[in-house]
Design a protein around this motif. Sequence first.
Motif, short mmCIF file in Angstrom:
data_model
loop_
_atom_site.label_atom_id
_atom_site.label_comp_id
_atom_site.label_asym_id
_atom_site.label_seq_id
_atom_site.Cartn_x
_atom_site.Cartn_y
_atom_site.Cartn_z
N ASN A 134 -46.30 43.32 -21.39
CA ASN A 134 -45.85 41.96 -21.73
C ASN A 134 -44.46 41.97 -22.36
O ASN A 134 -44.30 42.02 -23.58
CB ASN A 134 -46.89 41.33 -22.68
CG ASN A 134 -46.50 39.94 -23.12
OD1 ASN A 134 -45.97 39.76 -24.20
ND2 ASN A 134 -46.76 38.96 -22.29
N LYS A 135 -43.43 41.93 -21.49
CA LYS A 135 -42.05 42.02 -21.99
C LYS A 135 -41.70 40.84 -22.86
O LYS A 135 -40.85 40.94 -23.76
CB LYS A 135 -41.08 42.16 -20.83
CG LYS A 135 -40.97 40.96 -19.92
CD LYS A 135 -40.22 41.30 -18.64
CE LYS A 135 -41.10 42.02 -17.65
NZ LYS A 135 -40.45 42.48 -16.44
N GLU A 136 -42.37 39.68 -22.62
CA GLU A 136 -42.04 38.49 -23.40
C GLU A 136 -42.28 38.71 -24.89
O GLU A 136 -41.59 38.12 -25.73
CB GLU A 136 -42.85 37.29 -22.89
CG GLU A 136 -42.54 36.86 -21.45
CD GLU A 136 -43.42 37.54 -20.40
OE1 GLU A 136 -44.04 38.59 -20.72
OE2 GLU A 136 -43.50 37.03 -19.26
N VAL A 157 -44.51 49.75 -20.47
CA VAL A 157 -45.12 49.82 -19.13
C VAL A 157 -44.16 49.27 -18.07
O VAL A 157 -44.18 49.71 -16.92
CB VAL A 157 -46.46 49.05 -19.12
CG1 VAL A 157 -46.98 48.84 -17.71
CG2 VAL A 157 -47.50 49.78 -19.97
N ASP A 158 -43.31 48.34 -18.47
CA ASP A 158 -42.32 47.80 -17.54
C ASP A 158 -41.62 49.01 -16.90
O ASP A 158 -41.18 49.94 -17.61
CB ASP A 158 -41.31 46.95 -18.34
CG ASP A 158 -40.73 45.83 -17.52
OD1 ASP A 158 -40.95 45.80 -16.31
OD2 ASP A 158 -40.06 44.96 -18.12
N SER A 159 -41.53 49.04 -15.56
CA SER A 159 -41.15 50.28 -14.88
C SER A 159 -39.77 50.79 -15.32
O SER A 159 -39.59 52.00 -15.50
CB SER A 159 -41.17 50.09 -13.36
OG SER A 159 -40.32 49.03 -13.00
N GLU A 160 -38.83 49.86 -15.50
CA GLU A 160 -37.47 50.29 -15.89
C GLU A 160 -37.48 50.92 -17.28
O GLU A 160 -36.79 51.90 -17.54
CB GLU A 160 -36.51 49.09 -15.89
CG GLU A 160 -36.30 48.44 -14.53
CD GLU A 160 -37.44 47.52 -14.12
OE1 GLU A 160 -38.43 47.38 -14.88
OE2 GLU A 160 -37.35 46.94 -13.02
N HIS A 161 -38.25 50.33 -18.16
CA HIS A 161 -38.26 50.80 -19.55
C HIS A 161 -39.06 52.09 -19.69
O HIS A 161 -38.70 52.96 -20.49
CB HIS A 161 -38.76 49.68 -20.47
CG HIS A 161 -37.93 48.43 -20.28
ND1 HIS A 161 -38.08 47.65 -19.15
CD2 HIS A 161 -36.92 47.91 -21.00
CE1 HIS A 161 -37.18 46.67 -19.19
NE2 HIS A 161 -36.48 46.80 -20.30
N MET A 224 -34.00 36.09 -13.87
CA MET A 224 -34.36 35.98 -15.28
C MET A 224 -35.12 37.23 -15.72
O MET A 224 -34.99 37.69 -16.85
CB MET A 224 -35.23 34.73 -15.53
CG MET A 224 -35.65 34.54 -16.97
SD MET A 224 -34.24 34.38 -18.11
CE MET A 224 -34.08 32.60 -18.18
N ASN A 225 -35.91 37.79 -14.80
CA ASN A 225 -36.66 38.99 -15.17
C ASN A 225 -35.72 40.08 -15.68
O ASN A 225 -35.99 40.73 -16.69
CB ASN A 225 -37.45 39.50 -13.96
CG ASN A 225 -38.30 40.70 -14.31
OD1 ASN A 225 -39.06 40.68 -15.28
ND2 ASN A 225 -38.17 41.77 -13.54
N LYS A 226 -34.58 40.24 -15.00
CA LYS A 226 -33.66 41.31 -15.43
C LYS A 226 -33.00 40.92 -16.75
O LYS A 226 -32.74 41.78 -17.59
CB LYS A 226 -32.62 41.55 -14.35
CG LYS A 226 -32.11 42.95 -14.24
CD LYS A 226 -33.18 44.04 -14.27
CE LYS A 226 -34.24 43.94 -13.21
NZ LYS A 226 -35.24 45.03 -13.30
N LEU A 228 -34.48 39.15 -19.12
CA LEU A 228 -35.51 39.43 -20.14
C LEU A 228 -35.58 40.94 -20.39
O LEU A 228 -35.71 41.38 -21.53
CB LEU A 228 -36.88 38.90 -19.69
CG LEU A 228 -37.02 37.39 -19.44
CD1 LEU A 228 -38.44 37.07 -18.93
CD2 LEU A 228 -36.74 36.58 -20.70
N GLU A 229 -35.47 41.70 -19.32
CA GLU A 229 -35.58 43.17 -19.46
C GLU A 229 -34.40 43.75 -20.24
O GLU A 229 -34.55 44.77 -20.92
CB GLU A 229 -35.68 43.82 -18.08
CG GLU A 229 -37.04 43.57 -17.43
CD GLU A 229 -37.21 44.29 -16.11
OE1 GLU A 229 -36.23 44.90 -15.62
OE2 GLU A 229 -38.31 44.23 -15.56
N ARG A 230 -33.24 43.12 -20.12
CA ARG A 230 -32.08 43.61 -20.88
C ARG A 230 -32.34 43.41 -22.38
O ARG A 230 -32.07 44.30 -23.19
CB ARG A 230 -30.83 42.85 -20.43
CG ARG A 230 -29.58 43.67 -20.49
CD ARG A 230 -28.46 42.98 -19.77
NE ARG A 230 -27.17 43.51 -20.20
CZ ARG A 230 -26.04 42.84 -20.12
NH1 ARG A 230 -26.04 41.61 -19.64
NH2 ARG A 230 -24.91 43.38 -20.54
MG MG Z 1 -39.49 45.63 -14.64
#
Ligand code: MG
Length: 395
Positions: A134-136, A157-161, A224-226, A228-230
């Motif tokens: 849950n990146k939020e 768990v977010d794949s990039e992180h 927006m996902n990217k 949020l991920e930043r």
């Molecule tokens: Mg991701």
Amino acid sequence: MTQSGVSSPSSDRLRVAILGCTGSIGTQALDVCRQHADKLQVVALSAHSGTERLVASAREFGVRRVAVTDPAHRHDPILQDLPDATSLSVGAQAAVDICLHDDVDCVLVAIVGAAGLAASAAVLATDKRLALANKESLVVGGELLMPMASPGQLLPVDSEHAAIFQCLLGENPREVHKIWLTCSGGPFFGRSRDQLAHVGVDDALAHPTWNMGAKITIDSATLMNKGLERIEAMHLFGVGMDDICVVIQRQSKIHSMVEYEDGSVIAHLGVSDMRIPIQYAFSYPERWASPALRMDFRELGRLDFGAPDTDAFRCLALAERAGRIGGTLPCVLNAANEIAVSAFLGGTCSFTDIDRIVERCMDDHDAQRVQSLEQLADVDRWARARASQVVSDLS
Ligand code: MG
Ligand code: NDP
């Protein structure tokens, strides 16, 4: 306590709770648990509305506790089919409560949206491991959550992180030059602003490389996902906005990269299968047999890179503004985006209205320093109401 500050499991299997077990991440997490039944034991599950899937999983894994977070589903007849030994609780707080028992070693928060924040905070207040999809949670409450996390307690768990986390292992964080955060570009890569104005819901739901829940799929289409991920990466890795550069990697095979002072770049590659980072968040610091197909580099062909177009995909620029200003502004960005995405999915606004709605709410907010979860809940409520008003003004 172990050296990492997180308690070591007292059973021979890691005892996990999965919040949001009916979603894309939750379902894949259950598959990891199925494949590694000798190492993982599912003890608690939550669902919001999908009681049928919840009951099926409770029966399959023999879980002790389940929570149904949407009270409207409290009386679903299927809940009668829960095993006698499984206890049922209802309401938003129930998802938090089922995790806090002594028989839970690790909690996977796979709830979508800001609704996951309370559970993430509650888990970090214990010595249990938090596997965070849950990146939020971090976008909204990173300033509160990160100081609560002991070393090794929070596994992304977010794949990039998850990729960045692994590229940093054994390295000196002071020698990092830059983080390259990869982005598939989504289904509308290369389109102009005018072309984006006319895209439909079905087009936006057709992501080229990942199969995910509806909200994150739309966020991936708007970029927006990217964004949020930043912000998520800023919190997780204690770096600034300028230390994280978004790069388009169309095939989603490089999951992110870390560039060091000496010019060396360490990249994390693998198949596009979320079960790999989910499993690593459970197995860390070990690596277990892959739950997915393996990659054959001889058949990979090419890897394409590019820069994102922030004029067409304005959500990325809005997230940058929210991340730079910080405080309660990312909370507004996130809440307004949740409302705008659901309006787009419901057919009450266009694709390019999403960033207009978010921007209007951000313009109307004076960012405050983040002080408490209660304050964030108030800001979240205000932003949702304001965004709903903007949506109805549009129609
Ligand atoms: Mg991701
Ligand atoms: P889904 O929409 O597929 O699943 C969401 C889950 O959350 C479901 O179990 C749903 O229950 C539950 N839920 C929905 N609303 C609430 C609520 N208000 N309170 C409590 N639970 C709720 O989403 P994903 O699995 O795709 O994503 C989950 C999280 O993981 C998101 O934060 C996303 O950004 C992140 N993530 C997802 C990735 C992916 O590949 N899917 C990749 C990286 C990160 P029900 O279905 O029973 O109504």
